[in-house]
Design an enzyme around this catalytic site. Structure first.
Site, PDB file in Angstrom:
ATOM      1  N   GLY A   8      47.319  43.209  30.581  1.00  9.98           N
ATOM      2  CA  GLY A   8      46.130  42.398  30.850  1.00  9.98           C
ATOM      3  C   GLY A   8      45.106  43.226  31.600  1.00  9.98           C
ATOM      4  O   GLY A   8      44.979  44.439  31.396  1.00  9.98           O
ATOM      5  N   GLY A  47      53.078  43.913  30.209  1.00  7.10           N
ATOM      6  CA  GLY A  47      51.864  43.147  30.505  1.00  7.10           C
ATOM      7  C   GLY A  47      50.658  44.060  30.520  1.00  7.10           C
ATOM      8  O   GLY A  47      50.495  44.873  31.428  1.00  7.10           O
ATOM      9  N   VAL A  84      44.947  44.368  34.658  1.00 14.03           N
ATOM     10  CA  VAL A  84      45.459  45.513  35.421  1.00 14.03           C
ATOM     11  C   VAL A  84      46.218  46.466  34.501  1.00 14.03           C
ATOM     12  O   VAL A  84      46.005  47.681  34.523  1.00 14.03           O
ATOM     13  CB  VAL A  84      46.396  45.036  36.560  1.00 14.03           C
ATOM     14  CG1 VAL A  84      46.957  46.232  37.322  1.00 14.03           C
ATOM     15  CG2 VAL A  84      45.660  44.100  37.514  1.00 14.03           C
ATOM     16  N   LYS A 121      45.818  31.715  52.058  1.00 13.85           N
ATOM     17  CA  LYS A 121      45.746  31.452  50.619  1.00 13.85           C
ATOM     18  C   LYS A 121      45.428  29.974  50.448  1.00 13.85           C
ATOM     19  O   LYS A 121      45.685  29.175  51.344  1.00 13.85           O
ATOM     20  CB  LYS A 121      47.112  31.757  49.994  1.00 13.85           C
ATOM     21  CG  LYS A 121      47.093  31.989  48.520  1.00 13.85           C
ATOM     22  CD  LYS A 121      46.867  33.444  48.164  1.00 13.85           C
ATOM     23  CE  LYS A 121      46.824  33.611  46.660  1.00 13.85           C
ATOM     24  NZ  LYS A 121      46.633  35.005  46.270  1.00 13.85           N
TER      25      LYS A 121
HETATM   26  P1  NAD Z   1      46.309  39.126  33.254  1.00 11.83           P
HETATM   27  O1  NAD Z   1      46.526  37.663  33.104  1.00 11.83           O
HETATM   28  O2  NAD Z   1      45.004  39.722  32.911  1.00 11.83           O
HETATM   29  O3  NAD Z   1      47.411  39.912  32.397  1.00 11.83           O
HETATM   30  C1  NAD Z   1      48.744  39.536  32.305  1.00 11.83           C
HETATM   31  C2  NAD Z   1      49.253  40.012  30.956  1.00 11.83           C
HETATM   32  O4  NAD Z   1      50.655  39.752  30.911  1.00 11.83           O
HETATM   33  C3  NAD Z   1      48.605  39.276  29.774  1.00 11.83           C
HETATM   34  O5  NAD Z   1      48.193  40.227  28.799  1.00 11.83           O
HETATM   35  C4  NAD Z   1      49.735  38.388  29.261  1.00 11.83           C
HETATM   36  O6  NAD Z   1      49.671  38.162  27.864  1.00 11.83           O
HETATM   37  C5  NAD Z   1      50.942  39.199  29.637  1.00 11.83           C
HETATM   38  N1  NAD Z   1      52.185  38.412  29.730  1.00 11.83           N
HETATM   39  C6  NAD Z   1      52.355  37.159  30.197  1.00 11.83           C
HETATM   40  N2  NAD Z   1      53.655  36.817  30.120  1.00 11.83           N
HETATM   41  C7  NAD Z   1      54.310  37.901  29.614  1.00 11.83           C
HETATM   42  C8  NAD Z   1      55.658  38.159  29.298  1.00 11.83           C
HETATM   43  N3  NAD Z   1      56.608  37.240  29.469  1.00 11.83           N
HETATM   44  N4  NAD Z   1      55.967  39.379  28.800  1.00 11.83           N
HETATM   45  C9  NAD Z   1      55.018  40.308  28.580  1.00 11.83           C
HETATM   46  N5  NAD Z   1      53.730  40.102  28.868  1.00 11.83           N
HETATM   47  C10 NAD Z   1      53.367  38.911  29.361  1.00 11.83           C
HETATM   48  O7  NAD Z   1      46.726  39.456  34.757  1.00 11.83           O
HETATM   49  P2  NAD Z   1      46.308  40.734  35.613  1.00 11.83           P
HETATM   50  O8  NAD Z   1      45.074  40.417  36.383  1.00 11.83           O
HETATM   51  O9  NAD Z   1      46.371  41.947  34.749  1.00 11.83           O
HETATM   52  O10 NAD Z   1      47.496  40.783  36.674  1.00 11.83           O
HETATM   53  C11 NAD Z   1      48.793  41.219  36.285  1.00 11.83           C
HETATM   54  C12 NAD Z   1      49.766  40.943  37.417  1.00 11.83           C
HETATM   55  O11 NAD Z   1      49.344  41.630  38.605  1.00 11.83           O
HETATM   56  C13 NAD Z   1      49.857  39.467  37.809  1.00 11.83           C
HETATM   57  O12 NAD Z   1      51.180  39.196  38.176  1.00 11.83           O
HETATM   58  C14 NAD Z   1      48.952  39.362  39.029  1.00 11.83           C
HETATM   59  O13 NAD Z   1      49.348  38.324  39.904  1.00 11.83           O
HETATM   60  C15 NAD Z   1      49.166  40.715  39.676  1.00 11.83           C
HETATM   61  N6  NAD Z   1      48.035  41.156  40.495  1.00 11.83           N
HETATM   62  C16 NAD Z   1      46.797  41.286  39.939  1.00 11.83           C
HETATM   63  C17 NAD Z   1      45.727  41.718  40.719  1.00 11.83           C
HETATM   64  C18 NAD Z   1      44.351  41.897  40.128  1.00 11.83           C
HETATM   65  O14 NAD Z   1      43.486  42.504  40.784  1.00 11.83           O
HETATM   66  N7  NAD Z   1      44.110  41.424  38.933  1.00 11.83           N
HETATM   67  C19 NAD Z   1      45.924  42.020  42.086  1.00 11.83           C
HETATM   68  C20 NAD Z   1      47.213  41.902  42.645  1.00 11.83           C
HETATM   69  C21 NAD Z   1      48.254  41.465  41.817  1.00 11.83           C
END
Ligand code: NAD
Length: 367
Positions: free
Chosen positions: A196, A194, A198, A94
């Site tokens: 977002g 959340g 995913v 990383k």
């Molecule tokens: P993202 O930033 O697109 O979405 C995160 C969402 O969580 C946003 O809508 C945000 O407003 C919301 N959020 C933030 N703080 C919050 C809180 N306190 N309460 C409720 N909602 C809150 O991120 P993502 O790409 O959807 O990833 C989500 C999680 O999965 C992250 O922790 C990320 O590290 C993990 N992850 C993502 C991937 C990927 O392919 N995107 C892969 C492995 C792990």
């Protein structure tokens, strides 16, 4: 948390790198600095037994170099286990760039970082993470082949989030099968925290499968949008951890299962995308086990993203990436069985199975 040493006379009390808990036998740590672009980055290569160390580059406004170092070590180690448990021939690595991605990031800085990645001759392969984008990966690609997650137009695999969501859905279904005796989610109450990249796709899979989905997010506009799009309920209570649901799916941030929340949780399954969901893996993993709450290890079920970028290295297609992601279902069930047989937490079981794969490969390599 690492021990903060504030006075020079105390510096001798810890070994700043090798003495850190998160160091955990890292093979190599590279500190990268460039005065002209302001680049300050650290690349952590935890383990390359199974293959080159692949992991994203996070750009974050760390409050100290200690924090940045601790973060890269912790994340890089996590990648070793994620790839190992998923059956990929990849090691764990990383990188972190210190700075605010919205203010400090420049094209020149990203290019310079790419040159550092290139100098490692493929021992480390980078990808997108928090604070970096597909466009940054495209830029890095101009100076090194050791980058994944580049745009589809440039021959890459593009946004990994839909594949991540599919893997989470598979892990969640496996957990339902183990806990409730069926992976049919019809009528199961699921809370997705959340929505977002995913979370939204996960909500789509869940609603299609007939689950009763409740969503929560700090972004009100998204709540309205996703709620209307998939017919999901918006959480309106005052304490979401005590929500009356069957499955809790953390898809926002880490450490939501902690001393303050763990005793409130009514859900019988926890399965979500967020990294490092357990604030303390040993302590909170054990409490969940004692309470009969089944925890699907995050680093396994959110591995769809890395499976997707791995496709760029070995050259398989989207269908193969989805097939491998689907297999998260079987691996999750294997972990639950292993945990039960060995009377250990599911988190520990996943770690042990990952470590076994690395140890076996090490033995083969030394023959
Ligand atoms: P993202 O930033 O697109 O979405 C995160 C969402 O969580 C946003 O809508 C945000 O407003 C919301 N959020 C933030 N703080 C919050 C809180 N306190 N309460 C409720 N909602 C809150 O991120 P993502 O790409 O959807 O990833 C989500 C999680 O999965 C992250 O922790 C990320 O590290 C993990 N992850 C993502 C991937 C990927 O392919 N995107 C892969 C492995 C792990």
């Amino acid at each position: 948390m690492i021990t903060e040493i504030t006075t020079a006379k105390d510096l001798h009390k810890i070994d700043p790198v090798f003495g850190q808990v998160s160091f955990d036998n890292h093979e190599q740590i590279v500190f990268c600095h460039d005065k002209d672009t302001g680049l300050k980055a650290i690349i952590g290569i935890h383990n390359t037994v199974l293959g080159p160390a692949l992991g994203g580059t996070r750009m974050w406004n760390y409050t100290s170099e200690w924090e940045a170092l601790n973060d890269v070590l912790r994340l890089s180690r996590g990648m070793t286990y994620k790839s190992a448990i998923t059956g990929l021939n990849l090691g764990g690595g990383k990188a972190v760039i210190m700075g605010d991605s919205k203010i400090d990031k420049t094209p020149e800085m990203i290019t310079k970082f790419g040159e550092y990645v290139n100098s490692l001759s493929g021992r480390y392969i980078t990808a997108e993470d928090v604070g970096t984008t597909t466009a940054d990966m495209d830029r890095i690609r101009e100076v090194t082949p050791h980058v994944t997650g580049i745009s589809v137009e440039k021959g890459g695999s593009g946004n990994p989030s839909p594949v991540t969501a599919y893997g989470v859905f598979m892990g969640l279904k496996a957990a339902a099968k183990y806990q409730f005796g069926t992976d049919n989610l019809q009528g199961k109450k699921v809370l997705v925290q959340g929505i977002g990249h995913v979370g939204e796709t996960l909500v789509e899979h869940l609603t299609k499968a007939g689950a009763i989905v409740t969503i929560t997010d700090i972004n009100e506009a998204r709540l309205q949008e996703v709620g209307a799009k998939f017919g999901a309920k918006i959480y309106t209570g005052s304490d979401l951890y005590s929500a009356d649901v069957d499955i809790y799916s953390p898809c926002a941030l880490g450490a939501t299962i902690n001393d303050d929340t763990i005793n409130k949780i009514k859900a019988k399954v926890i399965a979500g995308a967020a990294n490092n969901q357990l604030a303390n893996e040993q302590v909170h993993g054990k409490i969940l086990m004692e309470k009969g709450i089944l925890y699907a290890p995050d680093f396994l079920i959110n591995a769809g993203g890395i499976i997707n970028v791995y496709a760029e290295i070995v050259g398989y297609d989207t269908a193969e990436a989805l097939r491998r992601t689907e297999n998260i279902y079987n691996t999750t069930l294997e972990i639950f069985d292993f945990a039960k047989k060995n009377n250990m937490t599911t988190y520990q079981a996943a770690l042990n199975m990952a470590q076994n794969r690395i140890d076996e490969r090490k033995k083969e390599n030394s023959k």
